[in-house]
Scaffold this active site. Structure first.
Site, PDB file in Angstrom:
ATOM      1  N   LYS A  54       0.847  -1.205   0.000  1.00 21.15           N
ATOM      2  CA  LYS A  54       0.000   0.000   0.000  1.00 21.15           C
ATOM      3  C   LYS A  54       0.881   1.253   0.000  1.00 21.15           C
ATOM      4  CE  LYS A  54      -3.701  -2.742   1.945  1.00 21.15           C
ATOM      5  NZ  LYS A  54      -4.367  -3.307   3.123  1.00 21.15           N
ATOM      6  N   GLN A  98      -4.362  -1.920   9.489  1.00 24.64           N
ATOM      7  CA  GLN A  98      -4.249  -3.226   8.827  1.00 24.64           C
ATOM      8  C   GLN A  98      -4.900  -4.327   9.674  1.00 24.64           C
ATOM      9  OE1 GLN A  98      -3.072  -3.869   5.645  1.00 24.64           O
ATOM     10  NE2 GLN A  98      -3.811  -5.935   6.010  1.00 24.64           N
ATOM     11  N   ASP A 121     -10.538   3.175   4.027  1.00 19.23           N
ATOM     12  CA  ASP A 121     -10.570   1.727   3.828  1.00 19.23           C
ATOM     13  C   ASP A 121     -11.984   1.185   4.084  1.00 19.23           C
ATOM     14  OD1 ASP A 121      -9.169  -0.591   3.126  1.00 19.23           O
ATOM     15  OD2 ASP A 121      -8.773  -1.149   5.208  1.00 19.23           O
TER      16      ASP A 121
END
Ligand code: NAP
Length: 279
Positions: A54, A98, A121
């Site tokens: 990312k 994450q 996200d």
């Protein structure tokens, strides 16, 4: 002939366009670029690789990533404090926590602490709720990337029977809501589902989000169905036994090179959007 839903190629063309948008932001804002903060807790090698990928994608489009790495022993309160700091930082446009975090951490509480306008996200409960109701929100990156891929290849969804195998908060559930919002008739399957093969045999579109290598057998999938595989396992296989449907399905996402690159491109695109115009 099956259509290959080439996520790698589409992600590359999205990145080309994003690089232009980032350059415009830089011109307008005296060299300031969008910043994605990435939080990695613990030392799971796969998670470290995803965060690195990312960060690399940010660099490719001219953005910056701010890496926050916390030890395996981090508590929920410590992680919440870190998220609060990033929420308050005007230089940060998006926050990626994450998944998964170590077991002692209340992941839902931490996800929900992310400010909605930085939830690029798409992991917060309020983001999910807004998306499900058709309000503006950043979608959960993996299903939103899948929707973008299906749309690019003009895969018809209205009135189609879509079966999503998996109901996780970041993949199966938002995937199902996005397909419902696109007027598909959606069935969500999970570990307690009875008669999965027969449900799948009626599907016009199958999304595999199970997390078990080649769990969905090729002979459960009808001829001409669209096959989307979110899984990626050692040996280069996904959650669906793709090898036996390649020639007889209508379209499929390759593994690798299908869903994975679209997830990252969508995350980066949503961060650029957050920098251009907050929600
Ligand atoms: P997860 O949280 O482990 O969820 C797995 C889901 O599969 C659960 O809902 C579970 O049902 C269901 N399941 C388990 N065994 C089943 C069975 N025998 N029959 C039917 N359903 C079953 O996984 P996830 O995070 O959603 O990820 C799913 C897959 O997508 C994984 O392969 C992961 O690596 C991949 N993934 C890819 C990306 C990407 O960017 N490419 C991103 C995220 C995830 P219950 O709810 O009943 O337990």
């Amino acid at each position: 002939m099956s259509i290959v839903l080439d996520g790698k190629a589409l992600a590359q063309s999205i990145e080309t366009e994003l690089a232009r948008r980032v350059a415009r932001i830089r011109e307008r804002n005296g060299d300031k670029v969008p910043v994605l903060a990435t939080i990695l807790v613990g030392d799971d090698p796969a998670s470290a690789t995803y965060v690195k990928m990312k960060g690399n994608a940010c660099r490719r489009v001219g953005m910056e990533s701010l890496k926050v790495v916390l030890p395996e022993s981090t508590t929920t309160d410590e992680l919440v404090a870190e998220i609060d700091r990033l929420n308050a930082d005007p230089q940060v446009h998006g926050i990626l926590l994450q998944h998964p975090v170590p077991n002692q951490i209340d992941e839902r509480r931490c996800f929900d602490r992310i400010a909605i306008d930085k939830d690029v996200d798409g992991v917060t409960s309020s983001g999910f709720g807004r998306m499900a109701l058709g309000e503006h929100a950043y979608g959960s990156a993996t299903p939103a990337g899948i929707m973008q891929l299906l749309s690019h290849y003009r895969i018809p969804l209205s009135g189609k029977n879509a079966v999503v195998v998996g109901r996780s908060p970041i993949l199966g559930k938002p995937m199902a809501m996005m397909l419902l919002n696109a007027d598909a008739t959606v069935t969500i399957c999970h570990s307690r589902t009875q008669g999965l093969p027969d449900i799948l045999r009626r599907a016009d579109l199958v999304v595999g989000a199970v997390g078990k290598p080649e769990f969905i057998r090729g002979d459960w999938i009808k001829d001409g169905a669209v096959v989307v595989d979110a899984g990626y396992h050692p040996g280069g296989v996904g959650d669906i036994e793709l090898s036996s449907v390649l020639t007889r399905c209508g379209a499929y996402t390759p593994v690798p090179g299908g869903v994975g690159p679209m997830t990252i491109a969508t995350l980066i695109e949503q961060t650029v959007a957050a920098a251009e115009k907050p929600l």
